[in-house]
Design an enzyme around this catalytic site. Structure first.
Site, mmCIF file in Angstrom:
data_model
loop_
_atom_site.group_PDB
_atom_site.id
_atom_site.type_symbol
_atom_site.label_atom_id
_atom_site.label_comp_id
_atom_site.label_asym_id
_atom_site.label_seq_id
_atom_site.Cartn_x
_atom_site.Cartn_y
_atom_site.Cartn_z
ATOM 1 N N HIS A 3 31.811 -50.480 -3.876
ATOM 2 C CA HIS A 3 33.632 -49.889 -2.898
ATOM 3 C C HIS A 3 33.408 -49.828 -1.638
ATOM 4 O O HIS A 3 33.489 -48.825 -0.716
ATOM 5 C CB HIS A 3 32.813 -48.569 -3.094
ATOM 6 C CG HIS A 3 33.071 -48.177 -4.920
ATOM 7 N ND1 HIS A 3 32.264 -48.034 -5.580
ATOM 8 C CD2 HIS A 3 33.654 -46.972 -5.286
ATOM 9 C CE1 HIS A 3 32.396 -48.029 -6.458
ATOM 10 N NE2 HIS A 3 34.184 -46.905 -6.478
ATOM 11 N N GLU A 42 44.086 -51.051 -12.951
ATOM 12 C CA GLU A 42 44.958 -51.301 -12.255
ATOM 13 C C GLU A 42 46.004 -52.671 -12.262
ATOM 14 O O GLU A 42 47.045 -52.450 -11.242
ATOM 15 C CB GLU A 42 44.136 -51.565 -11.020
ATOM 16 C CG GLU A 42 43.132 -50.630 -9.840
ATOM 17 C CD GLU A 42 42.296 -50.050 -10.684
ATOM 18 O OE1 GLU A 42 41.198 -50.268 -11.711
ATOM 19 O OE2 GLU A 42 41.138 -49.114 -9.750
#
Lengths: 324, 324
Positions: free
Chosen positions: A128, A59
């Site tokens: 998540h 990321e």
């Protein structure tokens, strides 16, 4: 002409239309060709692999790569699949992205759009599911928007892609997976940043909500109407910049303010709004500002605990009552 | 490179300019006339100047904190560097950059503060060059210490995966901040890491300007020719300590003295004298001229105006003002 489409379709249309309009626009991110949640599905068929770029799972590095492409004059739309994953890119997001233009004295701009999905309720567990918007509001130079309807999603995402500044578009998973539908015009349009919308007018209490929580706030307003309490529901739409005028006008009328967000309470968006209200129009307030947000605990794997963690219609109703 | 006397003389001139710029910086600090801490690259001039020598104006350079070598090498004017270092209004970054040099005209997009953040940003500028179909090359200049940042890996991975026009130039100066390289590395070389991504690499003597220039020229040609990335590691020695004021108690004095005998500027001077490209007299004149150029740039920067309150909120966003 307008037609009814889903939240996810609205996002998809926004990207497709901007890619048709401007050859400098391209989409990149993890699995964007297949698209885990569907927002970028099918784009590769029309625009090819070069403009729908699958990236490695890294990321911070893919955010840096998108920044480099943006400072070279392209307009990348980067997907960071889960908002939890933005924490892996915090160096770029908080140290570099919003500060580059300033530090270079305006020599370089970064017209980068970052889309990321937030929110719990999907039974995905602690890493998540989080809403981490408030982690990003401290970083200068960024815009942060969070639509709650397909119409806003398309208009805000298109505006983000055309913006010369970096914009983070937060997409609630409940809106993506829940198949929320709404009217969206076929004609081209964009929405300005920093404009909230009043979803329901009312005279007794102002409830300022972010993203999906707008629906919970509307549910609370309906329940409270049965008790004779007339709630005004504001959908902020834009977190940075925030529409202080609409908030002020509403509190001027109601004198009571409740903030609602799905993220955690400490140092949250509600804390910012409460500080704004007490600093700028304390005398208008007839009761202390109430914040509805998630508690300072992780999100458990147990569905029962996850449901207890989440703010909802009932917690909003209780908060509104505390202001009366 | 035999026969290219003009190039060699120009590189020699730049190396002296770099040395004099940094010696002047050190002196001004010790005299208490400026405040910006320096990280000098004394002894590494043949690397910084050699790697930038083969670049064109349109090629993109990412440099390091260590001195002005690569920035001078890419053509930045001494006056602009001093204006930036002193935080003056008319600097390229209007007083915002400080140590973080940026010069859009020469395609120097900026210098990050968190070491290695720009590994991936450089991949992004190379990605944009490829997508736009230009024949620009990005040169990412980095020290061996920074190559331990996690992002080095996905950055090399993306560069190789997408066959991008980028050269990774690793300046191995034996020190990683206040430690020896052997405290940070289980290996003597950084370059073989490139093999993990199928990136061709070469290790060269960093004290010999002909070798650093030639190795980089070949690497740049490789990248410009559409053959993907290339990595060159230059073996040199940091004759300065990590920052101005660092007494360097950890430095092995015998080793410093030994490397000092291979000072790249001395080596280049001897070569030029030996080949009859330069006489003792011409060398003296050259040095006097360069010091005068540095002094003049310093004076001009001292006399230049500071930025004011009107600059504090400028260039955070592309539009007017700042979002609070």
């Amino acid at each position: 002409m307008s037609r009814t489409i889903t939240f996810s379709q609205a996002l998809n249309e926004a990207m497709a239309e901007e890619m048709r309009r401007d050859p400098g626009v391209f989409v990149m991110g993890e699995d964007v060709r297949v698209s885990a949640f569907g927002q970028t599905a099918g784009l590769v068929d029309e625009f090819g692999e070069e403009r729908v770029l699958n990236t490695p799972i890294a990321e911070n590095a893919i955010t840096g790569a998108a920044m480099g492409a943006a400072m070279s004059g392209l307009r990348p739309v980067l997907e960071l699949m889960f908002m939890d994953f933005t924490m892996l890119a915090m160096d770029q997001l908080c140290n570099n992205l919003g500060q580059w233009r300033y530090i270079t004295g305006g020599q370089y701009t970064i017209p980068l759009t970052i889309r990321t999905a937030c929110g719990a309720g999907m039974r995905m567990g602690y890493g998540h599911s989080q809403c981490l918007q408030s982690q990003l509001i401290q970083a200068p130079g960024l815009m942060i928007v969070e639509p709650s309807t397909p119409y806003d999603a398309k208009g805000l995402l298109k505006a983000a892609i055309r913006s010369d500044d970096p914009v983070i578009v937060v997409e609630s998973k409940k809106l993506i997976f829940g198949g929320v539908e709404g009217e969206v015009p076929e004609e081209d349009y964009t929405l300005p940043f920093g404009e909230a919308v009043v979803r329901k007018e009312g005279k007794d209490v102002t409830v300022a909500a972010v993203g999906f929580m707008t629906y919970e706030a509307l549910g609370a307003a309906q329940a409270l109407a049965e008790e004779g309490v007339d709630v005004e529901v504001i959908d902020l739409r834009s977190i940075v910049p925030m529409d202080k005028e609409t908030l002020f006008a509403s509190v001027e009328k109601t004198g009571r303010l409740v903030t609602v967000e799905e993220g955690r309470i400490r140092g949250g968006i509600g804390a910012e709004i409460a500080a704004l209200a007490s600093g700028e129009y304390f005398s208008l307030l007839k009761a202390p500002v109430q914040r509805v947000a998630a508690p300072m605990v992780p999100i458990a794997g147990s569905p029962a605990l996850e449901d207890l963690y989440l703010p909802n219609k009932d917690t909003i109703v209780r908060a509104v009552r505390r202001t009366l | 490179m035999n026969g290219q006397n003009d190039i060699l003389e120009a590189l020699y001139r730049r190396m002296i300019l770099v040395r004099f710029m940094e010696e002047t910086h050190d002196r001004l600090l010790k005299e208490g006339k400026i405040q910006l801490m320096g990280h000098f690259g004394t002894g590494q001039e043949a690397v910084a100047v050699g790697v930038t020598g083969p670049l064109r104006q349109e090629d993109i350079l990412f440099g390091t904190h260590r001195g002005v070598g690569e920035f001078i090498g890419k053509g930045m004017a001494p006056k602009d560097i001093w204006l930036e270092y002193m935080g003056k209004k008319d600097s390229p970054c209007h007083g915002k950059g400080g140590l973080h040099l940026c010069d859009r005209e020469r395609n120097i997009p900026g210098l990050v503060a968190t070491l290695g953040s720009d590994f991936s940003i450089a991949v992004g500028t190379a990605l944009a060059s490829k997508m736009k179909g230009t024949d620009q090359v990005t040169l990412y200049f980095v020290g061996e210490g920074t190559c331990n940042q996690a992002d080095a890996h996905p950055s090399m991975c993306m560069a190789a995966l997408w066959k991008l026009p980028i050269v990774f130039s690793v300046c191995t100066n034996q020190f990683c901040e206040l430690s020896y390289m052997c405290d940070h590395y289980p290996t003597g070389d950084v370059a073989p890491r490139a093999a993990a991504y199928d990136i061709p690499f070469e290790i060269v003597d960093g004290q010999d300007i002909e070798k650093t220039y030639e190795a980089t020229r070949k690497a740049v040609e490789h990248a410009r020719g559409g053959n993907g990335p290339y990595l060159v590691e230059y073996k040199t020695y940091r004759m300065a300590t990590h920052f101005s004021g660092d007494p360097g108690t950890y430095v092995n004095r015998d080793e410093l003295e030994e490397w000092g005998r291979r000072d790249p500027i001395v080596l280049c001077r001897e070569m030029l004298l030996e080949r009859g490209i330069l006489s003792e007299e011409e060398d003296r004149k050259l040095r006097d001229g360069i010091q005068a150029e540095v002094d003049e740039a310093v004076e001009a920067a001292f006399a230049a105006p500071d930025p004011g309150i009107e600059d504090l909120f400028k260039d955070v966003y592309s539009g007017e003002g700042v979002i609070q």
